[in-house]
Design an enzyme around this catalytic site. Structure first.
Site, mmCIF file in Angstrom:
data_model
loop_
_atom_site.group_PDB
_atom_site.id
_atom_site.type_symbol
_atom_site.label_atom_id
_atom_site.label_comp_id
_atom_site.label_asym_id
_atom_site.label_seq_id
_atom_site.Cartn_x
_atom_site.Cartn_y
_atom_site.Cartn_z
ATOM 1 C CE LYS A 34 -0.380 -0.041 5.060
ATOM 2 N NZ LYS A 34 -1.296 -0.060 6.212
ATOM 3 N NE ARG A 130 -6.341 0.756 12.341
ATOM 4 C CZ ARG A 130 -5.129 0.518 11.843
ATOM 5 N NH1 ARG A 130 -4.204 1.469 11.876
ATOM 6 N NH2 ARG A 130 -4.841 -0.661 11.321
ATOM 7 C CE1 TYR A 254 12.137 31.570 4.411
ATOM 8 C CE2 TYR A 254 12.390 29.189 4.176
ATOM 9 C CZ TYR A 254 12.160 30.438 3.617
ATOM 10 O OH TYR A 254 11.958 30.550 2.270
ATOM 11 C CG MET A 302 9.062 23.684 -0.783
ATOM 12 S SD MET A 302 7.923 24.713 -1.750
ATOM 13 C CE MET A 302 6.635 25.027 -0.543
#
EC number: 5.1.1.1
Length: 359
Positions: A34, A130, A254, A302
């Site tokens: 998956k 779940r 940053y 990023m």
């Protein structure tokens, strides 16, 4: 071309599948592919396992269809079952094994008109809370589905919540819950994820479900992949694209979150959070530059991140940078970033080139 690549060693994946099988002789195993094979590339992984894997496990019909196009015969297990009544017909056309974990799913299955019956896996909520039926509900639905025209095999499945915590009482309780249902005549049973395959022989049952171990990462906090005998399959490799000197008290990145406490040499690396590297990775997270271990500094951007090269004076622009891989286990990076290897591997984004090898 931007210097960032995820190199996938397919032979590591096939060897790791063999490790799972050796842990439980005589059992069969669904290779869990998956989420694009945990970020490794589902087409390439399924192709590599084509003649080895007994079956494959996926999360949704879209993933199942992709696997079926590559593997015409193997069993494919739909781990969350069908999300809509109409999906049962498609599942039957694809010849899937389907989990049924709720009353709604069971009723929709019984109402479906199918071109062939499905292998159905009734899911027990043994303690994960779940998905799944409690034991009494599951016994009831076993009776309702046994002999139904929509059902070929009727099987039992559950999932551990704490198998990665060795000696967990919760795991013992879940195993007992599962074993208490084996007076019912299920055709097949499946309980063991990677952690249970490696450490809980009593949970092996008929079908194993190796996931993270296939990709060479560990499900355990206290056991490394190397100790478990599995090989990392992915190396995420970038390049040093800039270097600069910064003086004491100058800041980097940053928000100026990292401040130099000594005259420092800072390197900029061609990888950032848009590539899947965790933005929340703190200063001090390990990175390999030119074979030397250095520390992440400043905030991950990023497209870039920065590292402290002060103690690696020979590092130069163009040097290879390993974010994780053979020299630096993904689990170590994940621990530093407060997450798990599963997340880092599966979040490597589509803009990162994948290269495949087998050695």
């Amino acid at each position: 071309m931007r210097p960032l690549v995820a190199t996938i060693d397919l032979s590591a994946i096939t060897q790791n599948y063999a490790v799972a099988k050796r842990c439980a002789p005589g059992r069969q195993a669904f290779a869990v592919v998956k989420a694009n094979a945990y970020g490794h590339g589902v087409r390439e992984v399924v192709t590599a396992l084509h003649d080895l894997a007994d079956g494959f496990a996926v999360a949704c019909l879209e993933e199942a269809a992709e696997v079926r196009a590559l593997q015409g015969e193997a069993r494919i297990l739909l781990l969350e079952g069908c999300f809509d009544a109409n999906e049962y017909q498609f599942a039957a056309q694809l010849g899937l094994d389907v989990v049924v974990h709720s009353e709604q799913q069971a009723q929709q299955l019984l109402a479906a008109t199918l071109n062939r019956p499905l292998n159905v896996w009734l899911k027990l909520d043994s303690g994960m809370h779940r998905l799944g039926f409690n034991a009494a509900q599951l016994r009831d639905w076993y009776g309702c589905l046994s002999g139904a025209e929509q059902v070929a095999e009727l099987n039992l499945i559950s999932h551990f919540a704490c198998a990665d915590e060795r000696g967990s009482e919760a795991t013992e309780h879940q195993l007992e819950q599962f074993l208490d249902l084996l007076d019912l005549d299920f055709a097949q049973r499946s309980l063991a994820n990677s952690a249970a395959i490696l450490t809980i022989p009593a949970a092996h049952m008929d079908w194993l479900r190796p996931g993270i171990m296939l990709y060479g990462a560990t499900p355990f906090a206290d056991l490394t992949a190397k100790e478990l005998g599995v090989r990392p399959a992915m190396s995420l490799t970038a390049q040093l694209i800039a270097c600069r000197d910064v003086a004491v008290d100058e800041v980097v990145g940053y928000g100026g979150s990292w401040r130099a406490e000594r005259p420092s040499r800072i390197g900029t690396v061609s990888c950032g959070y848009a590539d899947g590297y965790p933005r929340h990775a703190p200063a001090g997270t390990p990175v390999i530059v030119g074979g030397h271990r250095v520390a992440l500094v400043g905030r991950v951007s990023m497209d870039m991140l920065t590292v402290d090269l002060t103690d690696a004076p020979d590092a130069a622009i163009g040097d290879a940078v390993e974010l994780w891989g053979a020299q630096l286990p993904v689990d170590e990076v994940a621990l530093a970033a407060g997450t798990i290897g599963y997340e880092l591997l599966s979040k490597v984004t589509a803009r990162v080139s994948r290269r495949y090898c087998s050695h």
